[in-house]
Scaffold this motif. Structure first.
Motif, PDB file in Angstrom:
ATOM      1  N   THR A 291       0.829  -1.208   0.000  1.00  0.00           N
ATOM      2  CA  THR A 291       0.000   0.000   0.000  1.00  0.00           C
ATOM      3  C   THR A 291       0.868   1.264   0.000  1.00  0.00           C
ATOM      4  O   THR A 291       0.535   2.249  -0.663  1.00  0.00           O
TER       5      THR A 291
ATOM      6  N   ASP B 186      -0.824  -9.802  -3.622  1.00  0.00           N
ATOM      7  CA  ASP B 186       0.113  -9.944  -2.502  1.00  0.00           C
ATOM      8  C   ASP B 186      -0.197 -11.135  -1.594  1.00  0.00           C
ATOM      9  O   ASP B 186       0.648 -12.010  -1.382  1.00  0.00           O
TER      10      ASP B 186
ATOM     11  N   GLU C 258     -10.728 -16.628  -0.346  1.00  0.00           N
ATOM     12  CA  GLU C 258     -10.144 -15.416   0.243  1.00  0.00           C
ATOM     13  C   GLU C 258     -11.189 -14.731   1.105  1.00  0.00           C
ATOM     14  O   GLU C 258     -12.368 -14.642   0.752  1.00  0.00           O
TER      15      GLU C 258
ATOM     16  N   THR D 276      -1.218  -3.633   6.706  1.00  0.00           N
ATOM     17  CA  THR D 276      -2.206  -2.562   6.749  1.00  0.00           C
ATOM     18  C   THR D 276      -3.595  -3.157   6.953  1.00  0.00           C
ATOM     19  O   THR D 276      -4.406  -2.666   7.739  1.00  0.00           O
ATOM     20  N   SER D 277      -3.841  -4.247   6.206  1.00  0.00           N
ATOM     21  CA  SER D 277      -5.103  -4.983   6.317  1.00  0.00           C
ATOM     22  C   SER D 277      -4.727  -6.445   6.550  1.00  0.00           C
ATOM     23  O   SER D 277      -3.546  -6.764   6.623  1.00  0.00           O
TER      24      SER D 277
ATOM     25  N   LYS E 128     -11.443 -10.378  -8.352  1.00  0.00           N
ATOM     26  CA  LYS E 128     -11.789  -8.952  -8.347  1.00  0.00           C
ATOM     27  C   LYS E 128     -12.684  -8.528  -9.512  1.00  0.00           C
ATOM     28  O   LYS E 128     -13.277  -7.470  -9.470  1.00  0.00           O
TER      29      LYS E 128
ATOM     30  N   THR F 144      -1.187  -5.184  -4.379  1.00  0.00           N
ATOM     31  CA  THR F 144      -2.496  -5.009  -3.744  1.00  0.00           C
ATOM     32  C   THR F 144      -3.541  -5.130  -4.857  1.00  0.00           C
ATOM     33  O   THR F 144      -3.246  -4.929  -6.027  1.00  0.00           O
ATOM     34  N   ALA F 145      -4.767  -5.474  -4.476  1.00  0.00           N
ATOM     35  CA  ALA F 145      -5.812  -5.619  -5.502  1.00  0.00           C
ATOM     36  C   ALA F 145      -7.185  -5.475  -4.825  1.00  0.00           C
ATOM     37  O   ALA F 145      -7.296  -5.757  -3.634  1.00  0.00           O
TER      38      ALA F 145
ATOM     39  N   TRP G 191      -6.697  -0.248  -3.947  1.00  0.00           N
ATOM     40  CA  TRP G 191      -7.661  -1.228  -3.405  1.00  0.00           C
ATOM     41  C   TRP G 191      -8.594  -0.595  -2.383  1.00  0.00           C
ATOM     42  O   TRP G 191      -9.778  -0.889  -2.343  1.00  0.00           O
TER      43      TRP G 191
ATOM     44  N   ARG H 175     -15.032  -5.961   5.555  1.00  0.00           N
ATOM     45  CA  ARG H 175     -14.836  -6.559   4.238  1.00  0.00           C
ATOM     46  C   ARG H 175     -15.314  -8.005   4.176  1.00  0.00           C
ATOM     47  O   ARG H 175     -15.518  -8.545   3.097  1.00  0.00           O
TER      48      ARG H 175
HETATM   49  O1  LIG Z   1      -7.261  -7.073  -0.985  1.00  0.00           O
HETATM   50  C1  LIG Z   1      -6.140  -7.480  -1.082  1.00  0.00           C
HETATM   51  C2  LIG Z   1      -5.885  -8.755  -1.738  1.00  0.00           C
HETATM   52  O2  LIG Z   1      -7.045  -9.326  -2.246  1.00  0.00           O
HETATM   53  C3  LIG Z   1      -4.929  -6.742  -0.590  1.00  0.00           C
HETATM   54  O3  LIG Z   1      -4.200  -6.390  -1.697  1.00  0.00           O
HETATM   55  C4  LIG Z   1      -5.257  -5.533   0.243  1.00  0.00           C
HETATM   56  O4  LIG Z   1      -5.886  -5.979   1.395  1.00  0.00           O
HETATM   57  C5  LIG Z   1      -3.996  -4.744   0.627  1.00  0.00           C
HETATM   58  O5  LIG Z   1      -3.052  -5.528   1.311  1.00  0.00           O
HETATM   59  P1  LIG Z   1      -1.914  -4.892   2.304  1.00  0.00           P
HETATM   60  O6  LIG Z   1      -2.584  -4.632   3.601  1.00  0.00           O
HETATM   61  O7  LIG Z   1      -1.352  -3.664   1.674  1.00  0.00           O
HETATM   62  O8  LIG Z   1      -0.892  -6.009   2.435  1.00  0.00           O
END
Ligand SMILES: O=C(CO)[C@@H](O)[C@@H](O)COP(=O)(O)O
Ligand SMILES: Nc1ncnc2c1ncn2[C@@H]1O[C@H](COP(=O)(O)OP(=O)(O)O)[C@@H](O)[C@H]1O
Length: 557
Positions: A13, A273, A328, A295-296, A207, A94-95, A125, A389
């Protein structure tokens, strides 16, 4: 044959990291981080200073190339490895982090006519401003009984491709018309490295609502959403969709100059990722949940059948490891919540004390929070600082802390926030485990397990499961390197499948976090309370969070 290596580049991110990995044992020989020069763009556009609305989160595509320009030469220099021995490169991202490009693949925001339009930029994302579109898409899909909806836990997220594309069509029809393609950033970077544009089946599946056997939703569905979208999948979402580990092409001469690698190096198709991290901890069979914690959190799990689980982000055949259904789920803020507290909510005395002791604020708070037993703070929180989410799938939900008193200390609040995210993870584990996708083992990777032992003990206690930790600072990047080695193939010194690569290269630490029975018992009680709050605020008994958000939008407009 001399020793061979691959490079993995992990686009997070806030930064991108390259890791140069030894293909015989997965050893990380060198790594280098490039913070994105423009960071997360969530207030004003870097070009004109134009103000962005709430819930926007953009990025600058040039930053992704900057990561290649700085970090790849850095790992080559640090390691002393000859570019001739680097046989493959893979990336993860990220996605859904997506952008509009023209016929030449140029991001619209690079063009003077679009650079001042926020819709011409990369939508990160966590851009959450397409919630209206997501709500309408979900209502239409439910009304039409679309088969795809249960595969995404009953709801398509506003973070994903179709909601974001539709937001562009609604708010910037000129940008929509000028876009030749909407692409995931991961596929765009690969197209820049190889000169070939292909879409990877992982992001397409998770996605963009693509299914290996059924393809995208029908044009009838898209037409019912909005006549302008009728042919979206054959036009602006067109492109071959190929499985993970496929060779997308070879490094171009131009990119060879930029990176210091040899032209012709094998490049794997893009990946996500969290998904790339799974083989990097050695998980190539069902029953083992992998948490990519930063981060998430993304929760990844393999299964043998397509099962419907409430609120999961998605199930995609071959979406993580070929031959399995990849599940996921996720929490859209975890480290971000702790960061919010540290940046926005701790009193000055905490920062001063941490400064005097020469430690970071996270560490200062964690040391003090560790002195409390579960339940001792009298506090409980809902971890929805960035919406929910999984299970509820609603970005309009917000955070709550219950139980404050005049005696409440910052470290107690910090501990409560750590705990709230563990409860969020348990909700997700329970949803899988009780619906036919067993979770027998838990693995953790990402920045958080490296940084916070208290957090990991809390997760073990709350989930009542032993947690194994990746023996790597950059697990997704190692996974990406594995896919790079698969793109190169065994004849070049790589591997023919990611399972073979994982056997040789994956690593977890010997030390694990084991649940402590007395903590488990108390957390069971707290988790029941969490469940009550979760359903009260999240399932419609009291929509106060949404009313407050609506009022906020109305008054700040
Ligand atoms: O949503 C996804 C993957 O499906 C992640 O790319 C998103 O949560 C961001 O991940 P990070 O917290 O940046 O590792
Ligand atoms: N000691 C700590 N304890 C808990 N969280 C931390 C600590 N140090 C940093 N963080 C959080 O880690 C997150 C970054 O995680 P990281 O895995 O490095 O990044 P990314 O998610 O971008 O891949 C930030 O949100 C930050 O608040």
């Amino acid at each position: 044959m001399s020793h061979k290596y691959a490079i993995g580049v992990d686009y997070g991110t806030q930064s991108g990291r390259a890791v140069l990995v030894d293909l015989t044992n997965g050893h990380e020989v060198a790594d280098h981080v490039t913070p994105y020069p423009h960071g997360v763009i969530d207030e004003t556009l870097p070009t004109s200073g134009k103000q962005l609305e709430h819930d926007w989160a953009l990025q600058h595509p040039g930053d992704y190339i900057e990561v290649l320009r700085r970090s790849i030469p850095a790992v080559l220099a640090q390691s002393g490895v000859s570019p001739a021995d680097v046989i493959g490169l893979g990336i993860d991202f990220t996605a859904c982090t997506m952008l509009p490009v023209d016929e030449r693949g140029t991001p619209l925001c690079f063009k003077p006519e679009w650079s001042d339009n926020p819709h011409g930029w990369v939508k990160l994302w966590k851009h959450h401003a397409a919630q209206d579109e997501a709500d309408r898409l979900n209502a239409m899909a439910a009304q039409r009984g679309e088969k795809f909806l249960p595969r995404y836990g009953g709801k398509i997220s506003s973070e994903w491709m179709i909601a974001k594309v539709w937001q562009i069509a609604n708010e910037a029809p000129d940008v929509y018309d000028a876009s030749d393609l909407f692409t995931e950033a991961t596929d765009w970077v690969i197209s820049q490295l190889t000169g070939n544009f292909v879409r990877n089946s992982c992001t397409a599946g998770y996605k963009s609502i693509w299914h290996k056997r059924e393809g995208y939703p029908s044009s009838d569905f898209f037409k019912a959403l909005d006549p302008r979208l009728e042919n979206l999948t054959e036009t602006k979402l067109r492109g071959d969709i190929v499985p993970l580990g496929t060779k997308a092409g070879e490094l171009t001469e131009e990119m060879a100059k930029l990176t210091g690698l040899n032209a012709g190096t094998a490049i794997a198709v893009g990946n996500v990722d969290a998904h790339a991290a799974v083989p990097a901890v050695g998980v190539v069979t069902p029953g083992k949940l992998v948490m990519a914690m930063g981060t998430s959190i993304c929760h990844m799990l393999l299964g043998t059948e397509e099962v419907e689980v409430e609120g999961m982000c998605g199930v995609v055949e071959d979406g993580i490891i070929p031959g399995y259904l990849g599940y996921e789920a996720g929490q859209s803020a975890v480290g971000d919540i702790f960061e919010w507290f540290v940046e926005e909510a701790v009193p000055a005395y905490v920062k001063e004390a941490a400064g005097k002791e020469g430690v970071g604020v996270h560490q200062w708070l964690t040391e003090r929070a560790s002195a409390y037993r579960p339940g001792e703070t009298g506090l409980l929180a809902l971890d929805w600082w960035n919406g929910n989410r999984s299970v509820l799938v609603d970005t309009n939900l917000t955070g709550v802390i219950v139980g404050f008193s005049l005696l409440t200390k910052p470290e107690e609040v910090y501990r409560t926030l750590l705990e709230s995210t563990a409860f969020g993870t348990r909700k997700i584990i329970d949803a899988f485990h009780h619906n036919g996708v067993p979770v027998d083992e838990v693995y953790a990777c990402g920045g958080l397990p490296q940084r916070n032992r208290l957090l990991m003990q809390i997760y073990a206690d709350v989930t009542n499961r032993e947690i194994k930790i990746a023996d790597s600072k950059q697990t997704p990047a190692v996974g990406a390197a594995m896919f790079g080695a698969v793109a190169a193939g065994s004849a070049k010194g790589g591997y023919d499948s990611v399972v073979d690569a994982a056997k040789a290269m994956a690593r977890v630490r010997e030390e694990t976090f084991k649940p402590i029975p007395e903590n488990v018992a108390i957390y069971d009680k707290l988790y029941r309370e969490y469940g009550e709050l979760h359903d009260y605020f999240g399932r419609g008994a009291n929509d106060v969070m949404k009313r407050l958000k609506a009022l906020k939008d109305e008054t700040s407009r």
